[in-house]
Scaffold this motif. Structure first.
Motif, PDB file in Angstrom:
ATOM      1  N   THR A  60       0.865  -1.177   0.000  1.00  0.00           N
ATOM      2  CA  THR A  60       0.000   0.000   0.000  1.00  0.00           C
ATOM      3  C   THR A  60       0.906   1.232   0.000  1.00  0.00           C
ATOM      4  OG1 THR A  60      -1.692  -1.191   1.223  1.00  0.00           O
ATOM      5  CG2 THR A  60      -1.845   1.216   1.211  1.00  0.00           C
ATOM      6  N   THR A  62       1.042   5.397  -0.121  1.00  0.00           N
ATOM      7  CA  THR A  62       0.365   6.680   0.036  1.00  0.00           C
ATOM      8  C   THR A  62       1.125   7.684  -0.816  1.00  0.00           C
ATOM      9  OG1 THR A  62      -0.231   6.079   2.284  1.00  0.00           O
ATOM     10  CG2 THR A  62      -0.376   8.410   1.707  1.00  0.00           C
ATOM     11  N   TRP A 149      -3.116   2.070  -3.916  1.00  0.00           N
ATOM     12  CA  TRP A 149      -2.736   3.488  -3.885  1.00  0.00           C
ATOM     13  C   TRP A 149      -3.709   4.262  -3.013  1.00  0.00           C
ATOM     14  CZ3 TRP A 149       1.809   4.728  -5.919  1.00  0.00           C
ATOM     15  CH2 TRP A 149       2.364   3.876  -6.874  1.00  0.00           C
ATOM     16  N   ILE A 150      -3.153   5.074  -2.147  1.00  0.00           N
ATOM     17  CA  ILE A 150      -3.937   6.030  -1.361  1.00  0.00           C
ATOM     18  C   ILE A 150      -3.417   7.403  -1.758  1.00  0.00           C
ATOM     19  CG2 ILE A 150      -4.503   6.889   0.939  1.00  0.00           C
ATOM     20  CD1 ILE A 150      -3.931   4.047   1.993  1.00  0.00           C
ATOM     21  N   TYR A 151      -4.318   8.248  -2.257  1.00  0.00           N
ATOM     22  CA  TYR A 151      -3.922   9.570  -2.738  1.00  0.00           C
ATOM     23  C   TYR A 151      -4.205  10.625  -1.680  1.00  0.00           C
ATOM     24  CZ  TYR A 151      -3.846   7.037  -7.115  1.00  0.00           C
ATOM     25  OH  TYR A 151      -3.580   6.122  -8.095  1.00  0.00           O
ATOM     26  N   LEU A 152      -3.246  11.552  -1.529  1.00  0.00           N
ATOM     27  CA  LEU A 152      -3.364  12.643  -0.557  1.00  0.00           C
ATOM     28  C   LEU A 152      -3.477  13.977  -1.288  1.00  0.00           C
ATOM     29  CD1 LEU A 152      -0.495  11.656   1.927  1.00  0.00           C
ATOM     30  CD2 LEU A 152      -2.929  11.057   2.069  1.00  0.00           C
ATOM     31  N   ASN A 157      -4.235  15.279   3.408  1.00  0.00           N
ATOM     32  CA  ASN A 157      -5.500  14.604   3.703  1.00  0.00           C
ATOM     33  C   ASN A 157      -5.827  13.592   2.612  1.00  0.00           C
ATOM     34  OD1 ASN A 157      -5.978  16.256   6.008  1.00  0.00           O
ATOM     35  ND2 ASN A 157      -6.616  17.890   4.627  1.00  0.00           N
ATOM     36  N   ARG A 158      -6.402  12.498   3.012  1.00  0.00           N
ATOM     37  CA  ARG A 158      -6.755  11.415   2.089  1.00  0.00           C
ATOM     38  C   ARG A 158      -7.839  11.881   1.107  1.00  0.00           C
ATOM     39  NH1 ARG A 158      -7.517   5.451   4.430  1.00  0.00           N
ATOM     40  NH2 ARG A 158      -8.095   4.406   2.519  1.00  0.00           N
ATOM     41  N   ASN A 160      -9.209   9.659  -1.444  1.00  0.00           N
ATOM     42  CA  ASN A 160      -9.988   8.577  -2.036  1.00  0.00           C
ATOM     43  C   ASN A 160     -10.008   7.343  -1.160  1.00  0.00           C
ATOM     44  OD1 ASN A 160      -7.183   7.987  -2.435  1.00  0.00           O
ATOM     45  ND2 ASN A 160      -7.789   6.445  -3.905  1.00  0.00           N
ATOM     46  N   ASP A 161     -10.796   6.400  -1.636  1.00  0.00           N
ATOM     47  CA  ASP A 161     -10.702   5.056  -1.090  1.00  0.00           C
ATOM     48  C   ASP A 161      -9.434   4.436  -1.664  1.00  0.00           C
ATOM     49  OD1 ASP A 161     -13.147   5.339   0.203  1.00  0.00           O
ATOM     50  OD2 ASP A 161     -14.265   4.620  -1.545  1.00  0.00           O
ATOM     51  N   VAL A 162      -9.055   3.295  -1.185  1.00  0.00           N
ATOM     52  CA  VAL A 162      -7.860   2.615  -1.676  1.00  0.00           C
ATOM     53  C   VAL A 162      -8.115   2.109  -3.082  1.00  0.00           C
ATOM     54  CG1 VAL A 162      -6.292   0.688  -1.278  1.00  0.00           C
ATOM     55  CG2 VAL A 162      -7.199   1.985   0.664  1.00  0.00           C
ATOM     56  N   SER A 181     -12.832   2.534   4.658  1.00  0.00           N
ATOM     57  CA  SER A 181     -13.104   3.453   5.743  1.00  0.00           C
ATOM     58  C   SER A 181     -13.714   2.720   6.926  1.00  0.00           C
ATOM     59  CB  SER A 181     -14.044   4.565   5.265  1.00  0.00           C
ATOM     60  OG  SER A 181     -15.221   4.000   4.722  1.00  0.00           O
TER      61      SER A 181
END
Length: 182
Positions: A60, A62, A149-152, A157-158, A160-162, A181
């Motif tokens: 995973t 970020t 992928w987790i986008y900031l 701050n996040r 999206n969802d993964v 979530s």
């Protein structure tokens, strides 16, 4: 830490105008000139916000938004013909040119910071570099990794969802979204 993934070249004109700087009563002159210049903008990501978590063959990552890492007016693009002074202008000083140059650099950074398509392209390049890195590590150790992928956003701050991408050699190359979530 910064990861620069793209350099862009801009061509622009900066304007300088200062009213009523010379003359008496009804007869006044303004300072008015333009500077034509090229600039270089570096785009990339803040690597200190990148995080990688490995669980077996699942990684995973970020990934922060791309941003302007630096910009500068290309001094090689400035010459005598770059400064265009209005025929009716009052005399231009070196301080005026320095002020116009600072404004040109400010405009260059502002234009690049507002170019969302360009910033999205830079983020995609950073993502591709990280994905290639993971693939190469996997090839070296004989493993295939799936990447989430987790986008900031710019504030960390996040967004999206993964988002999960299957390993490059798997049969299903689709991208799936999973809600993580709590």
């Amino acid at each position: 830490c910064e990861l620069a993934v793209m350099e862009c070249y801009y061509h622009n004109v900066a304007k300088f105008n200062q009213e009523n700087v010379e003359g008496l009563l009804w007869w006044q002159k303004d300072k008015h000139f333009w500077i034509e210049y090229s600039g270089i903008v570096k785009l990339g990501i803040d690597v200190s916000l990148v995080n990688m978590e490995v669980v077996e063959n699942q990684i995973t990552i970020t990934l922060p938004e791309a941003k302007v890492l630096g910009c500068k007016v290309d001094s090689a693009s400035l010459n005598k013909e770059s400064y265009i002074v209005d025929i009716d202008s009052a005399a231009i000083s070196a301080e005026d040119e320095i002020e116009a140059f600072k404004e040109a650099q400010r405009q260059l950074e502002e234009n690049a910071s507002n170019d969302h398509a360009l910033l999205a392209g830079a983020q995609q390049r950073a993502q591709a570099l990280l994905e290639d890195y993971i693939t190469n590590i996997g090839n070296a150790v004989g493993k295939e990794y799936a990447i989430q992928w987790i986008y900031l956003d710019a504030d960390g701050n996040r967004l999206n969802d993964v988002v999960t991408a299957d390993p490059p050699d798997s049969q299903d190359n689709s991208v799936n979204t999973a809600d993580t979530s709590s």
